[in-house]
Enzyme design. Sequence first.
Site, mmCIF file in Angstrom:
data_model
loop_
_atom_site.group_PDB
_atom_site.id
_atom_site.type_symbol
_atom_site.label_atom_id
_atom_site.label_comp_id
_atom_site.label_asym_id
_atom_site.label_seq_id
_atom_site.Cartn_x
_atom_site.Cartn_y
_atom_site.Cartn_z
ATOM 1 N N HIS A 1 2.949 -4.773 4.139
ATOM 2 C CA HIS A 1 2.802 -5.305 5.493
ATOM 3 C C HIS A 1 2.238 -6.717 5.451
ATOM 4 O O HIS A 1 1.540 -7.091 4.516
ATOM 5 C CB HIS A 1 1.846 -4.430 6.310
ATOM 6 C CG HIS A 1 2.292 -3.020 6.491
ATOM 7 N ND1 HIS A 1 3.351 -2.681 7.277
ATOM 8 C CD2 HIS A 1 1.835 -1.850 5.982
ATOM 9 C CE1 HIS A 1 3.522 -1.359 7.260
ATOM 10 N NE2 HIS A 1 2.612 -0.827 6.468
ATOM 11 N N GLU B 1 -1.138 -3.703 11.749
ATOM 12 C CA GLU B 1 -0.404 -3.332 10.536
ATOM 13 C C GLU B 1 1.030 -3.852 10.645
ATOM 14 O O GLU B 1 1.626 -4.284 9.656
ATOM 15 C CB GLU B 1 -0.416 -1.820 10.371
ATOM 16 C CG GLU B 1 0.045 -1.358 9.017
ATOM 17 C CD GLU B 1 -0.138 0.132 8.828
ATOM 18 O OE1 GLU B 1 -1.009 0.528 8.046
ATOM 19 O OE2 GLU B 1 0.591 0.921 9.487
ATOM 20 N N HIS C 1 0.843 -1.187 0.000
ATOM 21 C CA HIS C 1 0.000 0.000 0.000
ATOM 22 C C HIS C 1 0.885 1.247 0.000
ATOM 23 O O HIS C 1 2.107 1.189 0.088
ATOM 24 C CB HIS C 1 -1.003 0.004 1.160
ATOM 25 C CG HIS C 1 -0.465 0.438 2.493
ATOM 26 N ND1 HIS C 1 -1.260 1.000 3.462
ATOM 27 C CD2 HIS C 1 0.786 0.379 3.020
ATOM 28 C CE1 HIS C 1 -0.536 1.264 4.521
ATOM 29 N NE2 HIS C 1 0.693 0.913 4.291
ATOM 30 N N HIS D 1 5.083 0.301 -0.236
ATOM 31 C CA HIS D 1 5.736 -0.606 0.713
ATOM 32 C C HIS D 1 4.665 -1.597 1.123
ATOM 33 O O HIS D 1 3.601 -1.633 0.499
ATOM 34 C CB HIS D 1 6.333 0.177 1.903
ATOM 35 C CG HIS D 1 5.313 0.825 2.762
ATOM 36 N ND1 HIS D 1 4.630 1.958 2.371
ATOM 37 C CD2 HIS D 1 4.806 0.510 3.969
ATOM 38 C CE1 HIS D 1 3.772 2.315 3.299
ATOM 39 N NE2 HIS D 1 3.849 1.449 4.288
ATOM 40 N N ASP E 1 -5.356 -10.395 -0.019
ATOM 41 C CA ASP E 1 -4.056 -11.056 0.121
ATOM 42 C C ASP E 1 -3.234 -10.989 -1.168
ATOM 43 O O ASP E 1 -3.729 -11.287 -2.255
ATOM 44 C CB ASP E 1 -4.250 -12.518 0.524
ATOM 45 C CG ASP E 1 -2.927 -13.165 0.912
ATOM 46 O OD1 ASP E 1 -2.109 -12.491 1.564
ATOM 47 O OD2 ASP E 1 -2.709 -14.340 0.555
ATOM 48 N N HIS E 2 -1.962 -10.626 -1.006
ATOM 49 C CA HIS E 2 -1.030 -10.497 -2.138
ATOM 50 C C HIS E 2 -1.536 -9.479 -3.159
ATOM 51 O O HIS E 2 -1.286 -9.633 -4.359
ATOM 52 C CB HIS E 2 -0.741 -11.858 -2.777
ATOM 53 C CG HIS E 2 0.263 -12.664 -2.003
ATOM 54 N ND1 HIS E 2 -0.054 -13.265 -0.814
ATOM 55 C CD2 HIS E 2 1.580 -12.942 -2.226
ATOM 56 C CE1 HIS E 2 1.010 -13.903 -0.350
ATOM 57 N NE2 HIS E 2 2.018 -13.715 -1.187
ATOM 58 N N CYS F 1 5.666 6.669 4.363
ATOM 59 C CA CYS F 1 4.502 5.857 3.973
ATOM 60 C C CYS F 1 3.936 6.303 2.635
ATOM 61 O O CYS F 1 3.091 5.631 2.052
ATOM 62 C CB CYS F 1 3.408 5.920 5.038
ATOM 63 S SG CYS F 1 3.945 5.238 6.617
#
Lengths: 136, 136, 136, 136, 136, 136
Positions: free
Chosen positions: A42, A125, A15, A40, A80-81, A34
């Site tokens: 998480h 996070e 994100h 980047h 996811d992913h 950020c």
Amino acid sequence: MKVTVSRKAHFNAAHRLFRKDWSFEKNDEIFGKCNNPNFHGHNYELIVSVEGDIDKETGYVIDMKILKDIIKTEIEDAFDHKNLNIEVPEFKDLNPTAENIAVVIYNKIKPLIDVSLDLVITLYETPRNFVTYSGN
Amino acid sequence: MKVTVSRKAHFNAAHRLFRKDWSFEKNDEIFGKCNNPNFHGHNYELIVSVEGDIDKETGYVIDMKILKDIIKTEIEDAFDHKNLNIEVPEFKDLNPTAENIAVVIYNKIKPLIDVSLDLVITLYETPRNFVTYSGN
Amino acid sequence: MKVTVSRKAHFNAAHRLFRKDWSFEKNDEIFGKCNNPNFHGHNYELIVSVEGDIDKETGYVIDMKILKDIIKTEIEDAFDHKNLNIEVPEFKDLNPTAENIAVVIYNKIKPLIDVSLDLVITLYETPRNFVTYSGN
Amino acid sequence: MKVTVSRKAHFNAAHRLFRKDWSFEKNDEIFGKCNNPNFHGHNYELIVSVEGDIDKETGYVIDMKILKDIIKTEIEDAFDHKNLNIEVPEFKDLNPTAENIAVVIYNKIKPLIDVSLDLVITLYETPRNFVTYSGN
Amino acid sequence: MKVTVSRKAHFNAAHRLFRKDWSFEKNDEIFGKCNNPNFHGHNYELIVSVEGDIDKETGYVIDMKILKDIIKTEIEDAFDHKNLNIEVPEFKDLNPTAENIAVVIYNKIKPLIDVSLDLVITLYETPRNFVTYSGN
Amino acid sequence: MKVTVSRKAHFNAAHRLFRKDWSFEKNDEIFGKCNNPNFHGHNYELIVSVEGDIDKETGYVIDMKILKDIIKTEIEDAFDHKNLNIEVPEFKDLNPTAENIAVVIYNKIKPLIDVSLDLVITLYETPRNFVTYSGN
């Protein structure tokens, strides 16, 4: 007898925190690293908690298998992913802060559980930062 | 939409449970081995939770970097690698139980965050013992 | 068939890193805030690992209850809620770094287990710092 | 000043989810593999939380040693290394779901603490599933 | 360049430590409360570690998806929600100590991975007790 | 007396598994959803372990503050909140699998510590997947 049952799940995603309607400088000032335009990411760890009366027949508040399937379909398969900014429609015009992601998860799951049940979303996070949202 | 955001931090400190105005025998009876006059110590793990409305502009309840800095200045710099009884003024006449440490942390952080925000302090004295204080 | 069995334990203690034969300035330069003369402290988390052949009769490498009792008597009773520098004789002239504490623990437990068994000591000084010693 | 103090404990037990008054088919439909007639088991991790005013004399809400002893006598000695369905009387006619176990634990501990104190039971059936009960 | 890749998994099972060819008294003396004839149980947490050269094409030692599938089919499907003594053939005449379970898991997985890869099995019987087996 | 000292650190990053010299179809076949062209991400948790003799003067294998600073400068500042594929030069032509990231971290830290010290890198890509590299 009201009991809260909680189920852990997780998804990995990329994100970037920024607003399209702000200049890069303003995004940078508010969101710092950020706001990296290359993104980047998480490992989000999710706890979905459901509060309600124990069903006297089954001894369950909610069948965990049903809850697990809802989380799988609504959240894991969708997030996811993925790149949250680009690939998850809810964040097309919504900054994917942990706070906002928790609200989106709440809004996706709430209509799928019995109206008598309360819902709380806890989203890590990172192992050091997390948020909680209970719909109020 | 009220969301709670939480940040973990930690400090290592020595302490001793006792009251100056009690005899050694009475301190020993009440506090047992925690009354060791040579002190013992803990890795305190701290969770600072702040509840408030999501700022529609930023998607934040509070900027975590600001919260992280407050914790660093007010708590970590003041408590880490210290003897709580001897070196932290708040415990000059206050027994540094986990309960009292949590109240002291609350009182140090609360004035530094916006008055509209609620604050909850969770303090792990060990991985097996912890306390929570929300200012009431 | 060689298997390693591991048992976790823990103790809380105060300590200070310094050498009596160094000046305060030199201790301060080398050990920084760990040289606080008023002490600081940790929740030490200990993993005692024993490697050996599975006993065909019992299916055990070592009876965990026996290992648990050794750790209780030799380490927990001796170190827990103590000031390592002042109250634990092994550190009278030995700086209680995590490295040296692990060696002391190894030397206390090794003579009490069968000579055919290998021993490894893992000691967490904090959840972020740990050491391992296997007697070599 | 109300503070919540929490203590972790644990017990390992076998159980089976089923109702004697249902057919095997119905039990199987509702409880799936948790209805295995040969039992399965868990490492239950328990958090007992007690909320009350800080005692100004001691700085404690409740002496953790007393709470630890209550948990040991009432819960660990009664449940650990047991078959919940067969050996724990409370589950003779009560399905040992995590929800029901939490209620039973609450009911065993509540009468033993001061009436002014609130009690919350959190029970992890696995690291991924847990329940919370606060007596309402 | 040899790298070890590790994957975590888990299963919940009931078991009892005892030998059919021993008297109840002898089983009781050696295995204590683990010899409960009504069984007890655990959440076993498993770490499967595979060591080998990095494949220069893929950057993988082994595709984690393949390893995950092997663990699912061979271990989770075979052990989860089962009574190890009664329902898992490998323990028909083998005492299901953590040591022996680790050896059984090793022997089931080893033939399914490339012969050039080394395998290590780490099995947590509880969060405080674990064993490691590497086939020697 | 050889002791291993370990220090934990962490960084959050986006990445994508693919090879420029492969077709999208081949990348997709081998790397599946990890090949998402929009990237995904992880909270990487890093353990840097250094083995060597205890310095008799200090009781240290290596001063943790020095090790912490090396990790900060070489790894956290270089990788945290970055897109590994785009922004970290080491991965310009190297697929950022966990295995390869661990090797890169090893190669960056090894020249900065004393030649007598052994180095082991453990990298958690998720709480369930991790790799270990020791330079051989």
